[in-house]
Design an enzyme around this catalytic site. Structure first.
Site, PDB file in Angstrom:
ATOM      1  N   ARG A 171       0.827  -1.229   0.000  1.00 41.08           N
ATOM      2  CA  ARG A 171       0.000   0.000   0.000  1.00 41.08           C
ATOM      3  C   ARG A 171       0.860   1.278   0.000  1.00 41.08           C
ATOM      4  NH1 ARG A 171      -2.313  -3.662  -1.092  1.00 41.08           N
ATOM      5  NH2 ARG A 171      -3.987  -4.736  -0.005  1.00 41.08           N
ATOM      6  N   SER A 220     -10.445  -0.915   4.433  1.00 45.54           N
ATOM      7  CA  SER A 220      -9.601  -1.061   5.626  1.00 45.54           C
ATOM      8  C   SER A 220      -9.021   0.286   6.021  1.00 45.54           C
ATOM      9  CB  SER A 220      -8.450  -2.030   5.339  1.00 45.54           C
ATOM     10  OG  SER A 220      -8.972  -3.321   5.150  1.00 45.54           O
ATOM     11  N   GLU A 290      -4.174   3.273   6.546  1.00 47.21           N
ATOM     12  CA  GLU A 290      -4.079   3.038   5.090  1.00 47.21           C
ATOM     13  C   GLU A 290      -4.790   4.189   4.385  1.00 47.21           C
ATOM     14  OE1 GLU A 290      -5.040  -0.927   3.793  1.00 47.21           O
ATOM     15  OE2 GLU A 290      -5.955  -0.190   1.945  1.00 47.21           O
TER      16      GLU A 290
HETATM   17  C1  LIG Z   1     -15.767  -1.180   0.522  1.00 42.31           C
HETATM   18  C2  LIG Z   1     -14.322  -0.924   0.192  1.00 42.31           C
HETATM   19  C3  LIG Z   1     -13.480  -1.990  -0.053  1.00 42.31           C
HETATM   20  C4  LIG Z   1     -12.123  -1.758  -0.337  1.00 42.31           C
HETATM   21  N1  LIG Z   1     -11.323  -2.835  -0.582  1.00 42.31           N
HETATM   22  C5  LIG Z   1     -10.021  -2.625  -0.870  1.00 42.31           C
HETATM   23  C6  LIG Z   1      -9.154  -3.738  -1.134  1.00 42.31           C
HETATM   24  O1  LIG Z   1      -9.558  -4.887  -1.130  1.00 42.31           O
HETATM   25  N2  LIG Z   1      -7.858  -3.492  -1.413  1.00 42.31           N
HETATM   26  C7  LIG Z   1      -7.354  -2.215  -1.452  1.00 42.31           C
HETATM   27  O2  LIG Z   1      -6.158  -2.052  -1.721  1.00 42.31           O
HETATM   28  N3  LIG Z   1      -8.149  -1.151  -1.214  1.00 42.31           N
HETATM   29  C8  LIG Z   1      -9.457  -1.324  -0.930  1.00 42.31           C
HETATM   30  N4  LIG Z   1     -10.262  -0.238  -0.685  1.00 42.31           N
HETATM   31  C9  LIG Z   1      -9.676   1.119  -0.676  1.00 42.31           C
HETATM   32  C10 LIG Z   1      -9.721   1.846  -2.031  1.00 42.31           C
HETATM   33  O3  LIG Z   1     -10.787   1.378  -2.837  1.00 42.31           O
HETATM   34  C11 LIG Z   1      -8.401   1.711  -2.797  1.00 42.31           C
HETATM   35  O4  LIG Z   1      -7.323   2.263  -2.066  1.00 42.31           O
HETATM   36  C12 LIG Z   1      -8.468   2.394  -4.171  1.00 42.31           C
HETATM   37  O5  LIG Z   1      -7.319   2.077  -4.897  1.00 42.31           O
HETATM   38  C13 LIG Z   1      -8.589   3.919  -4.089  1.00 42.31           C
HETATM   39  O6  LIG Z   1      -8.909   4.407  -5.386  1.00 42.31           O
HETATM   40  P1  LIG Z   1      -9.687   5.778  -5.562  1.00 42.31           P
HETATM   41  O7  LIG Z   1      -9.823   6.067  -7.000  1.00 42.31           O
HETATM   42  O8  LIG Z   1     -10.952   5.763  -4.791  1.00 42.31           O
HETATM   43  O9  LIG Z   1      -8.651   6.763  -4.898  1.00 42.31           O
HETATM   44  P2  LIG Z   1      -8.939   8.006  -3.932  1.00 42.31           P
HETATM   45  O10 LIG Z   1      -9.513   7.522  -2.635  1.00 42.31           O
HETATM   46  O11 LIG Z   1      -9.695   9.040  -4.653  1.00 42.31           O
HETATM   47  O12 LIG Z   1      -7.452   8.496  -3.658  1.00 42.31           O
HETATM   48  C14 LIG Z   1      -6.548   7.687  -2.904  1.00 42.31           C
HETATM   49  C15 LIG Z   1      -5.139   8.283  -3.031  1.00 42.31           C
HETATM   50  O13 LIG Z   1      -4.722   8.139  -4.379  1.00 42.31           O
HETATM   51  C16 LIG Z   1      -4.367   9.414  -4.916  1.00 42.31           C
HETATM   52  N5  LIG Z   1      -4.731   9.423  -6.331  1.00 42.31           N
HETATM   53  C17 LIG Z   1      -5.950   9.188  -6.883  1.00 42.31           C
HETATM   54  N6  LIG Z   1      -5.862   9.240  -8.226  1.00 42.31           N
HETATM   55  C18 LIG Z   1      -4.568   9.518  -8.522  1.00 42.31           C
HETATM   56  C19 LIG Z   1      -3.855   9.707  -9.735  1.00 42.31           C
HETATM   57  N7  LIG Z   1      -4.456   9.619 -10.938  1.00 42.31           N
HETATM   58  N8  LIG Z   1      -2.530   9.984  -9.668  1.00 42.31           N
HETATM   59  C20 LIG Z   1      -1.899  10.083  -8.465  1.00 42.31           C
HETATM   60  N9  LIG Z   1      -2.531   9.916  -7.284  1.00 42.31           N
HETATM   61  C21 LIG Z   1      -3.847   9.639  -7.317  1.00 42.31           C
HETATM   62  C22 LIG Z   1      -5.163  10.424  -4.095  1.00 42.31           C
HETATM   63  O14 LIG Z   1      -4.567  11.696  -4.123  1.00 42.31           O
HETATM   64  C23 LIG Z   1      -5.097   9.776  -2.727  1.00 42.31           C
HETATM   65  O15 LIG Z   1      -3.868  10.062  -2.095  1.00 42.31           O
HETATM   66  C24 LIG Z   1     -11.620  -0.444  -0.399  1.00 42.31           C
HETATM   67  C25 LIG Z   1     -12.491   0.647  -0.179  1.00 42.31           C
HETATM   68  C26 LIG Z   1     -13.828   0.409   0.110  1.00 42.31           C
HETATM   69  C27 LIG Z   1     -14.743   1.590   0.316  1.00 42.31           C
END
Ligand SMILES: Cc1cc2nc3c(=O)[nH]c(=O)nc-3n(C[C@H](O)[C@H](O)[C@H](O)COP(=O)(O)OP(=O)(O)OC[C@H]3O[C@@H](n4cnc5c(N)ncnc54)[C@H](O)[C@@H]3O)c2cc1C
Length: 297
Positions: A171, A220, A290
Site C-alpha cells: 500500500r 480497511s 491506510e
Molecule cells: C468497501 C471498500 C473496499 C475496499 N477494498 C479494498 C481492497 O480490497 N484493497 C485495497 O487495496 N483497497 C481497498 N479499498 C480502498 C480503495 O478502494 C483503494 O485504495 C483504491 O485504490 C482507491 O482508489 P480511488 O480512485 O478511490 O482513490 P482516492 O480515494 O480518490 O485516492 C486515494 C489516493 O490516491 C491518490 N490518487 C488518486 N488518483 C490519482 C492519480 N491519478 N494519480 C496520483 N494519485 C492519485 C489520491 O490523491 C489519494 O492520495 C476499499 C475501499 C472500500 C470503500
C-alpha cells in the site's frame, strides 16, 4: 485569498464543491476549486494555467480518502468519468487511463481472456487510486501488473516512466518526483482463456460475507502490521461497535469504520485515533492508517 483560475476555465471549475459528494465515507468539506478535465490534453492545458505554489490534490473515486471538514485549499483534480480509455495493445498488454474503474478492468480482462485481474473487481476505486496505493486483494496487487505509466506534472508536461522508477511496497508507492500524477498505465497479464465471471462472483461473495459492503466506509482503515492483522488487534481490544458521534467500528469487520449517515470527518478521525491508541496501549503495536487523511480541520 481565493485561487485565481484562467478565464478560459472559469466557467468549468466548481468553487466550494462539497467533497462529501466525492468520497465513499460521504464526509469532507469543500474544495476551493474542483476541476474534472475532459481528457489528458484538457488537463495539461489547465495545469499550465495554475500558478506555482497553489496546492493540488488528486481524487479518483474517493474510496480511500478522509477529507477533513474544513475542506481542501487550492485545487482538487477529479478523474471521475474521464481519462477512461481501456484498450488491448497486444496479446497480453492493456492500456488503461487513470480514471478507469478497477471493476471495469477486471470485467474487460475476463472478456479478453487475460488474468489474473479478478482481484480488481472488489476495489471500488479508479486505476489512478490503485496505482497511488498499490491496491490489492486476495493475493493480487496492482503494481505486479504495471509495465509502465504515463504521468503528468504541475506544468502540464507528460512523462513516460518505467516500472523500475518507482519504489513499491505494501500500500505504498514512491515515484521519482513528488508532484507527478498518474494519467494512464500499461498493464501486463497472462493469457487465461478459461477465466470467467464466476471467479469474480465468488470473490465478491467472499467479500460480502466478511466486510460491511454497502455501508459508508473506506475499506480497511489501517494497514496490517507485519505478521498480524489490524482487524484481529482491534477486535481483541473489544472495539467492535465502539462509537463516536455517528461513526462506529464495524461489527462485521473490525478494520472498517462506518459512517451511519451523520458522522463528520472529525468524528471519523477521532475514532481512528482512539482505535490506534487502544491497540498501542494493549499490544504495543502502532497501527498505520491506510486511508489518506487530507484537508484542513
Ligand atoms: C468497501 C471498500 C473496499 C475496499 N477494498 C479494498 C481492497 O480490497 N484493497 C485495497 O487495496 N483497497 C481497498 N479499498 C480502498 C480503495 O478502494 C483503494 O485504495 C483504491 O485504490 C482507491 O482508489 P480511488 O480512485 O478511490 O482513490 P482516492 O480515494 O480518490 O485516492 C486515494 C489516493 O490516491 C491518490 N490518487 C488518486 N488518483 C490519482 C492519480 N491519478 N494519480 C496520483 N494519485 C492519485 C489520491 O490523491 C489519494 O492520495 C476499499 C475501499 C472500500 C470503500
Amino acid at each position: 485569498m481565493s485561487v485565481a483560475v484562467a478565464p478560459e476555465f472559469n466557467t468549468r471549475v466548481r468553487r466550494n464543491e462539497p467533497l462529501s459528494r466525492h468520497t465513499s465515507w460521504h464526509v469532507g468539506g469543500p474544495a476551493e476549486v474542483f476541476f474534472n478535465p475532459r481528457d489528458a490534453a484538457d488537463l495539461a492545458a489547465f495545469l499550465r494555467t495554475v500558478a506555482p505554489g497553489i496546492p493540488i490534490q488528486w481524487i479518483g473515486l474517493g474510496s480511500n480518502l478522509l477529507v477533513r471538514d474544513g475542506g481542501i485549499r487550492g485545487i482538487v483534480i477529479s478523474t471521475h468519468g474521464t481519462l477512461d480509455e481501456l484498450e488491448r495493445l497486444n496479446e497480453t498488454t492493456v492500456h488503461a487511463g487513470a480514471g478507469v474503474a478497477c471493476a471495469r478492468i477486471a470485467r474487460q480482462c475476463i472478456r479478453w481472456g487475460l488474468g489474473p485481474a479478478e482481484f480488481f473487481a472488489g476495489i471500488p476505486g479508479t486505476l489512478g487510486g490503485a496505482l497511488a496505493m498499490n491496491a490489492g486483494a486476495f493475493g493480487g496487487e496492482t503494481w505486479e501488473h504495471v509495465r509502465s505509466v504515463a504521468t503528468i506534472d504541475r506544468a502540464g508536461r507528460t512523462h513516460a516512466r518505467g516500472r523500475g522508477e518507482f519504489r513499491v511496497g505494501y500500500r505504498q508507492v514512491t515515484g521519482p518526483a513528488p508532484e507527478e500524477w498518474f494519467i494512464a498505465a500499461e498493464l501486463s497479464f497472462e493469457r487465461r482463456p478459461g477465466a470467467h465471471t464466476g471467479e469474480v462472483r465468488t470473490l465478491l461473495a467472499r467479500r460480502k460475507e466478511s466486510q460491511p459492503i454497502g455501508e459508508w466506509s473506506c475499506g480497511s482503515v489501517f494497514t496490517n502490521p507485519p505478521g498480524d492483522h489490524a482487524a484481529r488487534l482491534i477486535e481483541a481490544c473489544g472495539l467492535k461497535g465502539f462509537r463516536i458521534g455517528d461513526a462506529s467500528v464495524s461489527q462485521k469487520h473490525a478494520n472498517f469504520i462506518i459512517n451511519h449517515g451523520r458522522a463528520s470527518a472529525h468524528d471519523l478521525e477521532r475514532l481512528i485515533a482512539h482505535v490506534r491508541d487502544e491497540v498501542m496501549r494493549a499490544y504495543g503495536v502502532r497501527l498505520e492508517p491506510e486511508v489518506r487523511i487530507v484537508g484542513v480541520r
